[in-house]
Design an enzyme around this catalytic site. Structure first.
Site, short mmCIF file in Angstrom:
data_model
loop_
_atom_site.label_atom_id
_atom_site.label_comp_id
_atom_site.label_asym_id
_atom_site.label_seq_id
_atom_site.Cartn_x
_atom_site.Cartn_y
_atom_site.Cartn_z
N CYS A 267 46.52 12.71 52.74
CA CYS A 267 47.44 11.57 52.60
C CYS A 267 48.76 11.97 51.94
CB CYS A 267 46.74 10.42 51.88
SG CYS A 267 45.66 9.53 53.00
N HIS A 351 41.58 9.89 54.94
CA HIS A 351 40.67 10.24 53.86
C HIS A 351 39.33 10.73 54.39
CE1 HIS A 351 42.76 8.86 50.17
NE2 HIS A 351 43.40 8.08 51.02
N GLU A 353 37.04 12.09 52.74
CA GLU A 353 35.96 11.80 51.78
C GLU A 353 35.39 10.40 51.98
OE1 GLU A 353 39.03 9.35 49.95
OE2 GLU A 353 39.06 11.28 51.00
#
Length: 374
Positions: A267, A351, A353
């Site tokens: 990001c 993202h 994760e």
């Protein structure tokens, strides 16, 4: 009786509902998130600093809150808007209700407005400055305050959320995600990853720790010399809030790190990597925020569903020859990933994760692990 509250936008639009959570008055950029779940992760994501977040899903708070799903020590966003705040929560992991959580952390909430109308206005007009208030209910006064409030362009708000000192990190993923990550080869166990924290979600270092890495988190304004004194095997560039272009200290540091050590950015980190290489960024009309954003991986010809939260993007026309586009956002064809042609460095505008969200993009951590092992 519920306490009245209002949201006013800089274009003169006013929405009236009632307050839940804290009371008072806050300004910020009004944005929306399309996730059906994950409101606690959204609340604690530092990337929302300076923003008033509207949830498009109408029923929020129905599974309560807990101490496990937090992505930072406390919420950083300015305000929180929902169609309906659930008065009842039910989940075996729940430790409390959403309203009490917002009160505890002094976050203003607004409920009872037509969030569909608000989101449609943002999509049509673009993200706007706004004000959320329980103390001033005069429409003209609120609109004037919204117009006079600060925007995000040109501001460095990373310094408001980055840590003040370096820390070692050893917390791992939750049991369910850890089971999936545990399937991967651990031959790289013990490698040292230094994370430059510009407002990092905690699930990112959890991923690194669960893959057997030694993890050190440093403030985002740490110099390249100081980072290299930690003898890193790889450097991670975190997510964070706001406009990436004013963060010249980060551009300089990343530029010096390239070629010395593998680099991976997520990001804001992806944007900063691109800027360090000579690219430019621009502000999106209303941003990408949600857990259902489709991205095309050019290298594998696969589509992954991703979690995203950003209001700026890399300008493809400005990309230098040293950067290659690796991923595209399928909603608007913007750049969603780049890699360096000469050095071990890459970044993605989403993202992997995925806290919360789908796990399609976990492979990016494995890709970084392979770079570290070389």
């Amino acid at each position: 009786m519920p306490k009245p509250a209002k949201l006013a936008l800089e274009d003169g639009t006013v929405y009236e509902g009632h307050a839940f959570g804290a009371e008072g008055e806050v300004t910020g950029e009004v944005v929306f998130n399309t996730a059906m779940t994950g409101y606690q992760e959204i609340l604690t994501d530092p990337s929302y600093r300076g923003q008033i977040v509207t949830m498009t899903y109408p029923e929020i708070g129905n599974y309560g809150v807990n101490s496990i799903d937090v992505e930072h020590e406390s919420p950083s966003l300015s305000g929180f808007i929902v169609r309906s705040d659930s008065r009842i929560f039910s989940n075996y992991r729940a430790e409390g209700d959403l309203q009490s959580y917002l009160q505890k952390h002094n976050i203003l909430g607004l409920t009872g407005i037509d969030t569909r109308a608000l989101v449609r206005r943002i999509r049509t007009t673009g993200a706007m400055r706004g004000i959320l208030s329980t103390s001033d209910l005069n429409d003209e006064s609120l609109v004037n305050k919204a117009k006079a409030s600060q925007g995000l362009v040109g501001r460095d708000i990373v310094r408001e959320v980055m840590p003040t000192k370096a820390v070692a990190w050893d917390q791992k993923l939750d049991d369910w995600t850890e089971t999936e990550v545990g399937k991967h080869d651990r031959t790289n166990s013990g490698a040292h990853v230094v994370c430059m924290d510009f407002g990092m979600k905690w699930n990112i270092p959890r991923h690194f720790a669960s893959r057997g890495n030694q993890v050190t988190i440093v403030p985002g304004d740490t110099s390249a010399d100081e980072i290299m004194k930690n003898n890193p095997d790889g450097v991670f560039l975190s997510n964070g809030p706001g406009d990436p272009e004013p963060l010249e200290y980060a551009h300089h540091t990343i530029r010096e790190l390239l070629g010395q050590v593998p680099v991976f950015g997520i990001c804001l980190g992806h944007q900063l990597l691109s800027l360090a290489c000579g690219a430019k960024t621009f502000k999106l009309k209303f941003g990408h925020r949600g857990v259902n954003q489709p991205v095309f991986d050019i290298q594998t010809n696969k589509v992954e569903i991703t979690t995203q939260n950003h209001g700026f993007a890399v300008d493809e026309k400005s990309l230098p020859d040293c950067l290659e586009v690796t991923h595209r956002n399928l909603n608007d064809d913007t750049v969603a990933g780049v890699r360096h042609r000469e050095h071990a460095a890459f970044g993605v505008q989403y993202h992997p994760e995925a806290a919360s969200g789908p796990h399609d993009s976990h492979y990016l951590f494995e890709r970084f692990e392979k770079q570290i092992a070389k």
